[in-house]
Design a protein around this motif. Structure first.
Motif, mmCIF file in Angstrom:
data_model
loop_
_atom_site.group_PDB
_atom_site.id
_atom_site.type_symbol
_atom_site.label_atom_id
_atom_site.label_comp_id
_atom_site.label_asym_id
_atom_site.label_seq_id
_atom_site.Cartn_x
_atom_site.Cartn_y
_atom_site.Cartn_z
ATOM 1 N N LYS A 90 -15.641 4.269 4.067
ATOM 2 C CA LYS A 90 -14.211 4.025 3.868
ATOM 3 C C LYS A 90 -13.924 2.542 4.112
ATOM 4 N N VAL A 96 -6.644 -0.521 -1.423
ATOM 5 C CA VAL A 96 -7.084 -1.579 -0.528
ATOM 6 C C VAL A 96 -7.748 -2.697 -1.333
ATOM 7 N N ASP A 143 -9.286 1.311 7.471
ATOM 8 C CA ASP A 143 -8.834 2.701 7.611
ATOM 9 C C ASP A 143 -9.497 3.444 8.766
ATOM 10 N N ARG A 177 0.813 -1.217 0.000
ATOM 11 C CA ARG A 177 0.000 0.000 0.000
ATOM 12 C C ARG A 177 0.845 1.266 0.000
#
Length: 465
Positions: A245, A209, A249, A202
Motif C-alpha cells: 500500500k 495517491v 496509508d 484525495r
C-alpha cells in the motif's frame, strides 16, 4: 591545536562535526558517554577530527580563545554542561549552543556567562541530519563582535545559495534561538497547509495517491517550490513493502511535536501577534492525538448527508494550488509580523530581509518565494505586514477567491481544514477597516467600566449603562 570543539555526538552533533572537518576545520569532539565517541570514530576517519574522552583534555586541545559548540539536549542538560565547562574555560572563550533551546533560556545563559567573562552565542540550527552534514541554515546571535570571531567557521559550514551563506548575525542575546523558534512555527503551518491540500485532493476530488504525487511534483516546479513540497511528493510515491500500500496509508494519523511550535504560539500571546494559522497547526496536532476518541466520534457524530455533484478536477486543482500558495504566504506574514513585534519588544533590531535569505537553503522551510519575501522587506524597511508589499498584495487579490472556494467547499464536504480556514479568516480580518471590536469594548465597559475610545473625539470614555 584544534580550531573548534563539538560537545555532544548525537546524530546532529556528529554530523556537524563531520561537516566542520570536511570543510577543513580542526575539530575536537567529546561526548559524556564514550559509546557515541567510539561510534563517531568508527564512522568517520579524518586527520581533521580528534576524539577526546576526558573533558579537560578536550578543552585544552582548543586554540584560544576557545570555541566550544554544544549539541546536547535542550533544557537542564545544557545548564549542566555549562556548569562543567565554565571552570575549565578562560576569559573571552566562546560557548555556542546549537540545540533547540528556548530563547528565554538562551537570554539567561548569555547574561550568566557574560558575568563570568565568557561569551555565549545562541545558534539556531535547521536542516535536520542531512543539513547538519552538508550545510544547515544557521541563526546566530549574541555580541556582534563575538560573532565575527566564529563567523569564518559558521559561514563555511552553512548552506550556500547564490554564493551567500545561509548564516548571518541576527541580533542580541538569544534572538538566534527566537528566530529558529518562529521558523519552526512557520514549518508547522506549512506542513499542515500541505496536508490539508492533500486531504482535499484525495477526499473531495477523489485523486489517487499517485495522481497527487504527480500534482505536487508539478506544483513544486512553480511558485510553490519548496523542500516540504519536494519531500511530500517523494512520500506519496513510497510503497510499503509489507502491504504493498502507499506508505502514507499505513502510518497512523497521530502527529508528534517537540514543542517549538507551541513556544511560538505562546510567545505570540506575549508580544501581541495574531498567530492564528501557526496556532491552528499546533492545535491540529493535539487533535490528531485523540485518535481513539476520533474513531468513536466518527461513529456517533454526523456530517454532511450528501455531497454535491462531482467537481471539475482540472479547475479545482488550480483552485487548490492557489489556495495553498495564499495560505503559505499568510503564514509567512504572521511569522514575520512576530519577528517584527519581538524585535521591538526585546530591543533586538532583527533584519527581516536577512532572515528570509538565511531560510533559502539548508533549513526545512526553504522555498523559492523567500527571495520575494526578502525583497519586500528590503524595499520597505517599515513594511508592517508582508501582505501589503506590492508583489504579495497583487497575489492575494488574485488568489483570495480560490482560497475562499476551497475553504467553503471543504466545510460543505465535512473536511477539517483548520489552517486554510485560519488563513482566510486572518486575511479577511486584516483587510477589514471596520471590525466588531466596538461591541467588545462596549461589553467590557458595561460589566467592568474598562472605558472605550470614540470615533469622533479624543480620549477615553465611560457610559453609565
Amino acid at each position: 591545536m584544534n580550531s573548534i570543539g563539538v560537545f555532544g555526538l548525537g546524530v546532529m552533533g556528529a554530523n556537524l562535526a563531520m561537516n566542520m572537518a570536511n570543510k577543513g576545520e580542526k575539530v575536537a569532539v567529546y561526548n559524556y558517554t564514550s559509546d557515541l565517541t567510539e561510534k563517531f570514530k568508527s564512522n568517520f576517519t579524518s586527520d581533521n577530527a580528534e576524539a577526546h574522552y576526558d573533558l579537560e583534555r578536550f578543552v585544552n586541545s582548543l586554540e584560544k580563545p576557545r570555541k566550544v559548540f554544544l549539541m546536547v539536549t535542550a533544557g537542564p542538560v545544557i545548564d549542566s554542561v555549562i556548569d562543567s565547562l565554565v571552570p575549565l574555560l578562560d576569559k573571552d572563550d566562546i560557548m555556542m549552543d546549537g540545540g533547540n533551546s528556548n530563547f528565554n533560556d538562551s537570554n539567561r545563559r548569555y547574561h550568566r556567562l557574560k558575568e563570568a567573562g565568557i561569551h555565549f552565542v545562541s545558534v539556531g540550527v535547521s536542516g535536520g541530519e542531512e543539513g547538519a552534514l552538508h550545510g544547515p541554515a544557521l541563526m546566530p546571535s549574541g555580541d556582534e563582535k563575538v560573532y565575527q570571531e566564529v563567523a569564518p567557521i559558521l559561514e563555511k559550514i552553512a548552506a550556500q545559495v547564490d554564493g551567500k551563506a545561509c548564516c548571518g548575525y541576527l541580533g542580541k542575546e538569544g534572538s538566534g534561538h527566537y528566530v529558529k523558534m518562529v521558523h519552526n512555527g512557520i514549518e508547522y503551518a506549512d506542513m499542515q497547509l500541505i496536508t490539508e491540500a492533500y486531504q482535499f485532493l484525495r477526499e473531495r476530488l477523489g485523486l489517487s495517491v499517485e495522481e497527487i504525487a504527480t500534482t505536487f511534483r508539478e506544483w513544486n516546479e512553480g511558485e510553490l517550490e519548496s523542500y516540504l513540497m519536494e519531500i511530500t511528493s517523494d512520500i506519496l510515491t513510497h510503497v510499503d513493502e509489507e502491504t504493498n500500500k502507499p506508505m502514507v496509508d499505513v502510518i497512523l494519523d497521530k502527529s508528534g511535536q517537540k514543542g517549538t511550535g507551541k513556544w511560538t504560539s505562546q510567545n505570540a500571546l506575549d508580544v501581541g501577534v495574531p498567530l492564528s494559522i501557526i496556532t491552528e497547526s499546533v492545535f491540529a496536532r493535539f487533535l490528531s492525538g485523540l485518535k481513539e476518541e476520533r474513531v468513536r466520534a466518527d461513529q456517533m457524530l454526523s456530517g454532511p448527508t450528501k455531497l454535491d455533484q462531482d467537481l471539475d478536477k482540472q479547475a479545482w486543482l488550480e483552485l487548490v494550488r492557489k489556495a495553498l500558495f495564499m495560505g503559505k504566504i499568510c503564514a509567512y506574514a504572521q511569522g514575520f509580523h512576530q519577528y517584527k513585534q519581538a524585535s521591538e519588544a526585546y530591543g533586538w533590531d532583527l533584519k527581516l530581509e536577512e532572515i528570509a535569505l538565511i531560510f533559502r537553503g539548508g533549513c526545512i522551510i526553504r522555498a523559492g518565494i523567500l527571495n520575494e519575501i526578502s525583497d519586500a522587506f528590503k524595499a520597505d524597511k517599515q513594511l508592517p505586514n508582508l501582505l501589503l508589499s506590492p508583489f504579495f498584495q497583487e497575489k492575494m487579490n488574485d488568489y483570495q477567491a480560490s482560497l475562499r472556494k476551497v475553504v467553503i467547499k471543504g466545510m460543505e464536504s465535512g473536511l477539517s481544514l483548520p489552517s486554510l480556514g485560519a488563513s482566510l479568516t486572518y486575511y479577511d480580518g486584516y483587510r477589514s477597516s471596520q471590525s466588531g471590536a466596538n461591541m467588545i469594548q462596549a461589553q467590557r465597559d458595561y460589566f467592568g467600566a474598562h472605558t472605550y475610545e470614540r470615533v469622533d473625539k479624543k480620549g477615553t470614555f465611560h457610559t453609565a449603562w
